[in-house]
Design a protein around this motif. Structure first.
Motif, PDB file in Angstrom:
ATOM      1  N   GLY A 230       1.006  -1.238   0.023  1.00 40.72           N
ATOM      2  CA  GLY A 230       0.082   0.082  -0.233  1.00 40.72           C
ATOM      3  C   GLY A 230       0.903   1.288   0.063  1.00 40.72           C
ATOM      4  O   GLY A 230       0.180   2.315  -0.341  1.00 40.72           O
ATOM      5  N   LEU A 231       2.155   1.126   0.188  1.00 38.76           N
ATOM      6  CA  LEU A 231       2.878   2.386   0.307  1.00 38.76           C
ATOM      7  C   LEU A 231       3.169   2.974  -1.186  1.00 38.76           C
ATOM      8  O   LEU A 231       3.535   4.237  -1.337  1.00 38.76           O
ATOM      9  CB  LEU A 231       4.302   1.956   1.063  1.00 38.76           C
ATOM     10  N   LYS A 232       2.616   2.089  -1.831  1.00 37.62           N
ATOM     11  CA  LYS A 232       2.970   2.551  -3.441  1.00 37.62           C
ATOM     12  C   LYS A 232       1.559   3.207  -3.906  1.00 37.62           C
ATOM     13  O   LYS A 232       1.736   3.726  -5.090  1.00 37.62           O
ATOM     14  CB  LYS A 232       3.218   1.060  -4.221  1.00 37.62           C
ATOM     15  N   THR A 233       0.664   3.136  -3.184  1.00 36.00           N
ATOM     16  CA  THR A 233      -0.586   3.729  -3.654  1.00 36.00           C
ATOM     17  C   THR A 233      -1.387   4.806  -2.630  1.00 36.00           C
ATOM     18  O   THR A 233      -2.232   4.490  -2.364  1.00 36.00           O
ATOM     19  CB  THR A 233      -1.707   2.715  -4.266  1.00 36.00           C
ATOM     20  N   LEU A 234      -0.254   5.585  -1.959  1.00 38.74           N
ATOM     21  CA  LEU A 234      -0.854   6.176  -0.723  1.00 38.74           C
ATOM     22  C   LEU A 234      -2.065   7.304  -1.246  1.00 38.74           C
ATOM     23  O   LEU A 234      -2.950   7.286  -0.517  1.00 38.74           O
ATOM     24  CB  LEU A 234       0.095   6.993  -0.211  1.00 38.74           C
ATOM     25  N   ASP A 235      -2.075   7.685  -2.385  1.00 34.28           N
ATOM     26  CA  ASP A 235      -3.192   8.444  -2.870  1.00 34.28           C
ATOM     27  C   ASP A 235      -4.499   8.187  -2.535  1.00 34.28           C
ATOM     28  O   ASP A 235      -5.595   8.593  -2.421  1.00 34.28           O
ATOM     29  CB  ASP A 235      -3.020   9.111  -4.315  1.00 34.28           C
TER      30      ASP A 235
END
Length: 416
Positions: free
Chosen positions: A389-394
């Motif tokens: 999830g750190l790759k899609t924080l938005d």
């Protein structure tokens, strides 16, 4: 370097390439389309005897399954990112909330670049060495670009990857940090992929191995290791229900292939399993075809979903996903952006796993089907989280402090 490696039985038990449409066979090589009917090629094997004990004695990575993959026998001694053997989490809290008594999460966010793409790239790198390629390349929706960059750096290859320019900022950073070339293209993933196909035929692309184009038959086999690990981690059993994200569809089709290989080799009992494909509603051509009861995938020209890693409008393996879902008694379903966000938060809240949006898709579909009574509540069920999830924080940017207070007990009590 590549010349030395290519002399050591580079493809292990792989025997030849076979067309998935007409069955025509051809020798192993950097090919991806049948010369007879232009259908997709995949690898066929002569496995010999493979035992559970042999696998269990192997390393804690995908290389424990080297006897089942198109790689040299000594692959574990070579410089690779050593992906795989990620955790299978017994998801009791999530299962209780959804009414599923025997639920597990296969959490592939623990791979070296924090997505399942490390598995497929690790296989492609071995093929690139064997064919004498010096540059590793790909078209990517983000995760693959990072996996290629890392694997190329580890293997001593150059890299040049191509992405749509509107990807998540975090994925762009991950794709560029390894020092290779990162080219952003104004266009959809399908347009980026078409560009890469043109580059293969140009002198600029000479000695380039495109992992998901001219190396695709080898690359795709990496997804089988998800099936192998799930079965082994379940005590050499097949799940009864499995939810898999669908982008190109290759992961789902190769998980099915992996399960069938384990049965054929006598490593697991031949028990029925339902395969469920999951897509975001803003790019759901396979789900729509399934619901319409047709075999033709109608491409989505302009994908519009927060699950950008799944935003492939014309999925190459879409028809095969339909075949597997129907054959197994499964389904293909899609969820909205709001359901995806809710799925990310639900998994984090119940099991402490922060999934990227593709994981929000699979959990969202799992919830949607469970709420509708379309899943067996007692069946051994696995849902795949393919990335961090750190790759899609938005996607979860609305998360933050539950309160902002002065540093005093009275201020804290007022929030309770």
């Amino acid at each position: 370097m590549s010349g030395t490696l290519s002399t050591v039985a580079p493809f292990g038990p792989a025997a030849h390439l076979s067309c998935r449409e007409c069955g025509h066979t051809t020798e192993l090589g950097p090919k991806f389309a049948c010369e007879e009917c232009f259908g997709p090629l995949e690898i066929s094997y002569d496995f010999g005897t493979v035992t559970r004990e042999q696998i269990e004695a192997g390393p804690a990575s995908i290389w424990r399954y080297a006897p089942l993959l198109p790689v040299p026998a000594d692959v574990a001694t070579r410089p690779t990112t050593n992906p795989g053997w990620t955790r299978l989490v017994r998801a009791q809290h999530l299962g209780r909330e959804l009414g599923l008594a025997n639920l597990h999460v296969k959490d592939d966010s623990g791979n070296p670049t924090h997505s399942f793409k490390d598995r497929v790239v690790a296989i492609a790198v071995q093929a690139a060495h064997a064919f004498g390629y010096t540059t590793l390349s790909c078209s990517s929706t983000g995760n693959l670009a990072g996996a290629v960059g890392a694997a190329a750096a580890r293997a001593g290859l150059d890299s040049c990857v191509f992405i749509p320019s509107d990807l998540e900022k975090e994925k762009i950073v991950v794709a560029s940090v390894y020092g290779g070339r990162l080219i952003a293209i104004d266009g959809t993933y399908d347009e980026v992929n078409r560009f890469c196909s043109e580059l293969i035929g140009d002198e600029l692309g000479e000695k380039w191995g495109f992992v998901n184009v001219n190396l695709r038959p080898y690359y795709a086999e990496g997804s089988k290791t998800l099936a192998y690990e799930i079965a082994e981690q379940l005590g050499w059993r097949l799940p009864e229900q499995i939810v898999v994200p669908v982008a190109s569809g290759s992961q789902l089709t190769k998980i099915d292939k992996g399960f069938r290989e384990l049965v054929k080799l006598g490593l697991v009992q031949d028990t029925p399993y339902k395969v469920i494909g999951a897509q975001g509603s803003g790019c759901a051509p396979v789900s729509q075809a399934y619901k319409d009861g047709i075999d033709v995938i109608r491409p989505v020209k302009q994908p519009d979903t927060i699950a950008k890693s799944l935003a492939i409008g014309n999925p190459a393996d879409g028809p095969y996903v339909l075949d597997i879902a129907r054959r197994s008694g499964g389904t293909v379903e899609d969820v909205t952006d709001e359901e995806i966000r809710a799925g990310v938060k639900l998994l984090a809240r119940t099991e402490g796993i922060f999934a990227e949006t593709a994981g929000g898709v699979t959990v969202g579909v799992l919830k949607k089907l469970a709420d509708a009574g379309r899943l067996d509540p007692d069946a051994l069920t696995v849902v795949i989280n393919s990335g961090d999830g750190l790759k899609t924080l938005d996607a979860v940017s609305d998360c933050g402090p539950t309160a902002v207070i002065k540093p005093s007990l009275d201020a804290f009590r007022a929030t309770l």
